[in-house]
Design a protein around this motif. Structure first.
Motif, PDB file in Angstrom:
ATOM      1  N   UNK A 170      36.406  -2.293 -12.900  1.00 18.67           N
ATOM      2  CA  UNK A 170      37.510  -3.250 -12.803  1.00 18.67           C
ATOM      3  C   UNK A 170      37.105  -4.494 -12.022  1.00 18.67           C
ATOM      4  N   UNK A 171      36.480  -4.286 -10.866  1.00 16.79           N
ATOM      5  CA  UNK A 171      36.148  -5.406  -9.987  1.00 16.79           C
ATOM      6  C   UNK A 171      34.858  -5.078  -9.254  1.00 16.79           C
ATOM      7  N   UNK A 172      33.827  -5.939  -9.382  1.00 17.59           N
ATOM      8  CA  UNK A 172      33.753  -7.142 -10.228  1.00 17.59           C
ATOM      9  C   UNK A 172      33.434  -6.788 -11.680  1.00 17.59           C
ATOM     10  N   UNK A 173      33.224  -7.809 -12.492  1.00 22.98           N
ATOM     11  CA  UNK A 173      32.901  -7.559 -13.897  1.00 22.98           C
ATOM     12  C   UNK A 173      31.505  -6.967 -14.016  1.00 22.98           C
ATOM     13  N   UNK A 174      31.351  -6.088 -14.987  1.00 21.96           N
ATOM     14  CA  UNK A 174      30.078  -5.440 -15.210  1.00 21.96           C
ATOM     15  C   UNK A 174      30.239  -4.343 -16.248  1.00 21.96           C
ATOM     16  N   UNK A 175      29.246  -3.482 -16.356  1.00 20.03           N
ATOM     17  CA  UNK A 175      29.341  -2.388 -17.321  1.00 20.03           C
ATOM     18  C   UNK A 175      28.820  -1.092 -16.711  1.00 20.03           C
ATOM     19  N   UNK A 176      29.363   0.004 -17.236  1.00 21.41           N
ATOM     20  CA  UNK A 176      28.992   1.342 -16.778  1.00 21.41           C
ATOM     21  C   UNK A 176      28.317   2.074 -17.926  1.00 21.41           C
ATOM     22  N   UNK A 177      27.152   2.648 -17.640  1.00 21.79           N
ATOM     23  CA  UNK A 177      26.420   3.425 -18.644  1.00 21.79           C
ATOM     24  C   UNK A 177      26.315   4.853 -18.122  1.00 21.79           C
ATOM     25  N   UNK A 178      27.038   5.779 -18.752  1.00 29.80           N
ATOM     26  CA  UNK A 178      27.034   7.178 -18.337  1.00 29.80           C
ATOM     27  C   UNK A 178      25.870   7.896 -18.997  1.00 29.80           C
ATOM     28  N   UNK A 179      25.108   8.635 -18.216  1.00 28.11           N
ATOM     29  CA  UNK A 179      24.003   9.427 -18.755  1.00 28.11           C
ATOM     30  C   UNK A 179      24.614  10.570 -19.565  1.00 28.11           C
ATOM     31  N   UNK A 180      24.255  10.632 -20.855  1.00 28.47           N
ATOM     32  CA  UNK A 180      24.881  11.604 -21.748  1.00 28.47           C
ATOM     33  C   UNK A 180      25.924  10.917 -22.600  1.00 28.47           C
TER      34      UNK A 180
END
Length: 472
Positions: free
Chosen positions: A405-415
């Motif tokens: 949500x804060x700050x902007x970015x991305x999440x990469x989940x393993x699996x």
């Protein structure tokens, strides 16, 4: 010095004789209005105790204390290790409540509510009365040679005691591992669960030892609450008390004689029948005053009232009263000490209720992997994190995913980017978070992550993101 009361009884306990050996207690069968009320309370509590593990609220066992899997249910509310602070506060509330109750009303808990007393007096003792008979019959049987009658009664009693102990052990196991698990093991049979059967037999042996041999010694020697009684009680506490002012009179207690005016002779109302001693389950003489062994069971009140009624004297020679009421004729008052305990209890209860309402059904923890620095992924800065999500509810989450949500970015989940968490289960794993350095506020930036199940927000958590100092 000869006029001073004999206090030698306080140098020893009533269940140990002068030679230091166990003095077995053979109490008389209690009867009376207080005993009838105690039976109703005991039967209700026994029904609750045996049924609580099998009652479910919203799919949760009503009471569960699963130490091995660290799962606890209180009145249908599940508690996890993350809720340990709530368990601690609830235990403190319980201790303060019992303390307040003891300061005001003495050891009534022991005589009316304590599981040890209820099982001993309302289950095992009643079985003993049924098999061995009343006080006199039991004493004769104890001295009797080992003939056919004694062997038959002893074997019958021991077998019934063992069956009751085994039943209690099964219920105790249901509180520890869950009633569903216990019922499943019963269906599978004992030979499919030999380790559990062994543990069950150990519990059975412990309960059998407590109720068949140790008995009232638990209340006198082992119970810490009984030891606290001397610290908590004062002259204003209401306890089961002997009215020594009325009972002793001017010339002391004396045996009853027909057509005798005891008042003119200066005799007290106590006729020295010793029935209050004979009916006591811990073997004390209540006329000696408040004692460590007294569990406030009221058996002596019922027996004394019956004897007073039989000789045409007023009842209440032994009754619920404070020392000040007996000596100074003062009624019960709410002292400053009691008000202090009430204030603490109200504050703690308020804190507990507030924390209970603020408690989340889902708890998510995201932590940066220890010892790992940031990495550059193209234009972005990347950190590696571990996550742990605890589902405290009784429903499954099928499409769990994260959103930065804060700050902007991305999440990469393993699996898989979306995963499932079963009811009362947990999920843990690893994920990478990538953020453009323009959004970083220094070498450590606080970031906010939302956890969704499909489109439903189920939890929000925060953690720290590590970046290079040059972008500060």
């Amino acid at each position: 010095m000869s006029d001073l009361p004999d206090e030698s009884f306080r140098d020893s306990i009533g269940t140990i004789d002068k030679e230091g050996k166990r003095a077995w207690v053979f109490p008389k069968i209690p009867k009376g209005k207080f005993y009838d009320k105690r039976k109703l309370v005991s039967y209700f509590l026994l029904a609750f105790l045996f049924s609580a593990p099998f009652i479910k609220i919203n799919g949760n066992q009503f009471l569960l204390f699963n130490v091995l899997d660290r799962k606890f249910n209180f009145f249908g509310f599940p508690f996890w290790p993350q809720d340990f602070h709530l368990v601690v506060i609830s235990m403190i509330v319980g201790v303060v409540f019992v303390t307040l109750f003891t300061v005001a009303f003495g050891r009534i808990f022991c005589g009316w509510i304590c599981p040890q007393t209820i099982f001993m007096e309302m289950v095992f003792r009643r079985i003993e009365f049924w098999i061995d008979g009343d006080r006199g019959a039991q004493m004769r049987l104890a001295k009797q040679e080992w003939n056919a009658e004694k062997i038959r009664k002893r074997l019958l009693k021991w077998v019934v005691f063992f069956i009751m102990s085994f039943l209690i052990a099964n219920v105790f196991l249901a509180y520890l591992v869950g009633s569903d698990h216990v019922l499943e093991m019963v269906k599978q049979g004992p030979f499919h669960n030999t380790n559990t059967l062994l543990a069950l037999l150990i519990f059975t042996a412990v309960f059998y030892f407590v109720f068949a041999w140790l008995r009232e010694q638990v209340c006198i020697i082992a119970c810490p609450y009984g030891r606290l009684q001397g610290v908590l009680l004062d002259n204003k506490s209401i306890v089961v008390a002997y009215d020594h002012v009325r009972g002793e009179g001017e010339s002391g207690r004396a045996r009853f004689r027909k057509n005798e005016d005891r008042t003119q002779l200066g005799k007290g109302d106590c006729i020295d029948c010793k029935q209050c001693v004979n009916v006591c389950p811990t073997g004390i003489d209540i006329r000696n005053g408040t004692q460590l062994e007294c569990i406030n069971c009221t058996a002596c009140i019922d027996e004394c009232d019956h004897m007073m009624e039989s000789v045409n004297l007023p009842k209440g020679l032994i009754r619920y009263a404070s020392e000040d009421e007996i000596v100074k004729k003062e009624k019960f008052v709410f002292t400053a000490r009691m008000k202090g305990y009430v204030a603490v209890l109200v504050i703690l209860t308020g804190v507990f209720v507030g924390m209970l309402f603020l408690r989340n059904d889902v708890e998510a923890t995201v932590l940066r992997l220890p010892g790992q620095l940031y990495e550059r992924k193209g234009e972005n800065i990347s950190n590696v994190f571990t996550y742990k999500i605890v589902n405290k509810t009784v429903k499954d989450f099928d499409k769990v995913h994260f959103k930065l949500v804060d700050p902007k970015g991305k999440i990469i989940v393993v699996g898989k980017p979306q995963f499932q968490i079963k009811k009362e289960g947990l999920a843990q794993g690893t994920m990478f978070i990538e953020i453009h350095p323009a959004f970083l506020k220094g070498d450590k930036t606080k970031i906010t992550i939302e956890v969704f199940d499909g489109d439903n927000l189920i939890e929000t958590t925060t953690t720290n993101f590590l970046g290079p100092r040059s972008f500060n």
